[in-house]
Design an enzyme around this catalytic site. Structure first.
Site, short mmCIF file in Angstrom:
data_model
loop_
_atom_site.label_atom_id
_atom_site.label_comp_id
_atom_site.label_asym_id
_atom_site.label_seq_id
_atom_site.Cartn_x
_atom_site.Cartn_y
_atom_site.Cartn_z
N LYS A 154 41.21 44.34 29.19
CA LYS A 154 42.25 43.96 30.15
C LYS A 154 42.32 42.43 30.26
O LYS A 154 41.30 41.77 30.47
CB LYS A 154 41.95 44.56 31.53
CG LYS A 154 42.11 46.07 31.55
CD LYS A 154 41.73 46.64 32.89
CE LYS A 154 42.75 46.33 33.97
NZ LYS A 154 42.35 46.90 35.28
C1 E4P Z 1 43.99 48.19 37.83
O1 E4P Z 1 42.85 48.36 37.46
C2 E4P Z 1 44.32 47.21 38.89
O2 E4P Z 1 43.48 46.14 38.73
C3 E4P Z 1 44.17 47.85 40.24
O3 E4P Z 1 44.80 49.11 40.26
C4 E4P Z 1 44.67 47.00 41.38
O4 E4P Z 1 44.66 47.78 42.54
P1 E4P Z 1 44.62 47.15 44.01
O5 E4P Z 1 45.96 46.56 44.29
O6 E4P Z 1 44.34 48.32 44.90
O7 E4P Z 1 43.51 46.14 44.02
#
Ligand code: E4P
Length: 224
Positions: free
Chosen positions: A86
């Site tokens: 990522k």
């Molecule tokens: C995916 O892994 C994203 O980083 C994550 O879903 C972000 O979610 P949040 O907005 O609850 O931190």
């Protein structure tokens, strides 16, 4: 449509895999911080749980593209070459995505708030692009519609990138994207479980059991 679990809680992953049709796990640095354990220890356990072919997404931390690339290589050594790396879609991140794709690394472009970022991630050849549905809504936009527009951009341009919607805070956001047919979504365990939480369903299922027991006695099933 793939469904992934957005957590590094190994027990929650094990439980969710028992009850739901899941395709993998996503993590990010905040999720790892919440787990409070050595990152490669917990990620190794998740990899073991998923098996070598399961989809596992792990984020790099560095600010510079070359450092992100070095991290990607280390993550792949530790967790397997099919691990998705990522990378936040910043200018350095976009450069890193291109460097990684030149080397055949599987990439998930992340930290996506805008159609513009999704467009560039698709153009750079990312395998997945992760828009943050609820965080977009917190900025006053319609998160579901914004992600639908990203899908339209990919379809219109013939990009092979698959959307992996993330950051969900309610099940309406989930069904809004399921109806549109995006490629994948990653859900925290409580939102996943919320898809089946419905007292009407529970009481209907219990009523069937109770009615059958009036016919055949307590604890009777179709085995008897
Ligand atoms: C995916 O892994 C994203 O980083 C994550 O879903 C972000 O979610 P949040 O907005 O609850 O931190």
């Amino acid at each position: 449509m793939k469904i992934l679990l957005d957590t590094a809680d190994v027990n929650a992953i094990r439980r969710a895999y028992e009850y739901f049709p899941l395709d993998g796990v996503t993590t990010n640095p905040s999720i790892l911080a919440a787990a409070g354990r050595a990152p490669y220890e917990v990620l190794g356990e998740i990899r073991d749980l998923l098996g070598k072919d399961g989809d596992l997404h792990v984020q790099v931390i560095s600010r510079k593209a070359e450092d992100m690339l070095a991290e990607a290589q280390r993550i792949r050594e530790k967790l397997g070459e099919n691990t998705f790396i990522k990378v936040p879609v910043t200018p350095e991140g976009l450069k890193a995505i291109m460097l990684m794709k030149e080397r055949g690394i599987r990439v998930t472009a992340t930290c996506i708030y805008t159609v513009q970022q999704a467009f560039l991630a698709g153009k750079a050849g990312a395998d997945y692009a992760a828009p943050y549905v609820n965080r977009i809504e917190n900025l006053g936009e319609d998160g579901v519609k914004t992600v639908q527009r990203m899908q339209d951009v990919y379809d219109a341009n013939g990009f092979g990138t698959c959307l992996l919607a993330a950051s969900f805070k309610n099940t309406r956001q989930v069904t809004g994207l399921a109806e549109y047919g995006i490629g994948a979504m990653t859900l925290p365990p409580d939102i996943l479980e919320g898809l089946l939480k419905n007292p009407c369903v529970d009481s209907a299922a219990e009523k069937f059991i109770a009615d059958f027991e009036t016919l055949r006695g307590p604890g009777a099933t179709m085995l008897d």
